[in-house]
Design a protein around this motif. Structure first.
Motif, PDB file in Angstrom:
ATOM      1  N   LYS A  50      97.867  66.284  94.571  1.00  0.00           N
ATOM      2  CA  LYS A  50      97.344  65.784  93.515  1.00  0.00           C
ATOM      3  C   LYS A  50      96.952  64.479  93.380  1.00  0.00           C
ATOM      4  O   LYS A  50      96.307  63.580  92.718  1.00  0.00           O
ATOM      5  CB  LYS A  50      98.011  66.385  92.035  1.00  0.00           C
ATOM      6  N   ASP A  51      98.055  63.766  94.074  1.00  0.00           N
ATOM      7  CA  ASP A  51      97.846  61.885  94.105  1.00  0.00           C
ATOM      8  C   ASP A  51      96.932  61.502  95.084  1.00  0.00           C
ATOM      9  O   ASP A  51      96.752  60.279  95.261  1.00  0.00           O
ATOM     10  CB  ASP A  51      99.359  61.664  94.416  1.00  0.00           C
ATOM     11  N   GLU A  52      96.257  62.371  96.041  1.00  0.00           N
ATOM     12  CA  GLU A  52      95.576  62.048  96.888  1.00  0.00           C
ATOM     13  C   GLU A  52      94.117  61.797  96.237  1.00  0.00           C
ATOM     14  O   GLU A  52      93.811  62.358  95.149  1.00  0.00           O
ATOM     15  CB  GLU A  52      95.167  62.957  98.263  1.00  0.00           C
ATOM     16  N   ARG A  53      93.333  60.896  96.976  1.00  0.00           N
ATOM     17  CA  ARG A  53      91.799  60.701  96.254  1.00  0.00           C
ATOM     18  C   ARG A  53      90.950  61.819  96.775  1.00  0.00           C
ATOM     19  O   ARG A  53      89.905  62.268  96.090  1.00  0.00           O
ATOM     20  CB  ARG A  53      91.387  59.366  96.901  1.00  0.00           C
ATOM     21  N   THR A  74      91.154  62.728  88.586  1.00  0.00           N
ATOM     22  CA  THR A  74      92.067  62.105  88.066  1.00  0.00           C
ATOM     23  C   THR A  74      92.692  62.530  86.687  1.00  0.00           C
ATOM     24  O   THR A  74      91.830  62.694  85.837  1.00  0.00           O
ATOM     25  CB  THR A  74      91.358  60.446  87.953  1.00  0.00           C
TER      26      THR A  74
END
Length: 75
Positions: A50-53, A74
């Motif tokens: 989830k924190d990946e772009r 986001t």
């Protein structure tokens, strides 16, 4: 939407399907190079990233393997 992960249907998570760029009938093979065998594994991998772009998604669509990059939402 009917999407499959390793031949198991993912119908209960339209957010995953839409965010991942999946279409009805797609078979999810791997997410970011990690093989996917069932829907819960696909959803777990998706949550872990989830924190990946962006995330690489390997699928089979209409019998043809393809890979694309999905933008992560986001929050």
């Amino acid at each position: 939407m009917r999407t499959v992960a390793g031949e198991v249907v993912i119908e209960d998570n339209p957010v995953f399907s839409a965010t991942a760029g999946l279409r009805n009938g797609d078979t999810v093979v791997a997410i970011n190079g990690r093989m996917v065998d069932d829907p819960s594994q696909a959803l777990t991998l998706w949550a872990e990233l989830k924190d990946e772009r962006s995330v690489e998604v390997a699928i089979v669509r209409r019998g043809r393997p393809t890979t694309f990059t999905a933008s992560m939402p986001t929050w």
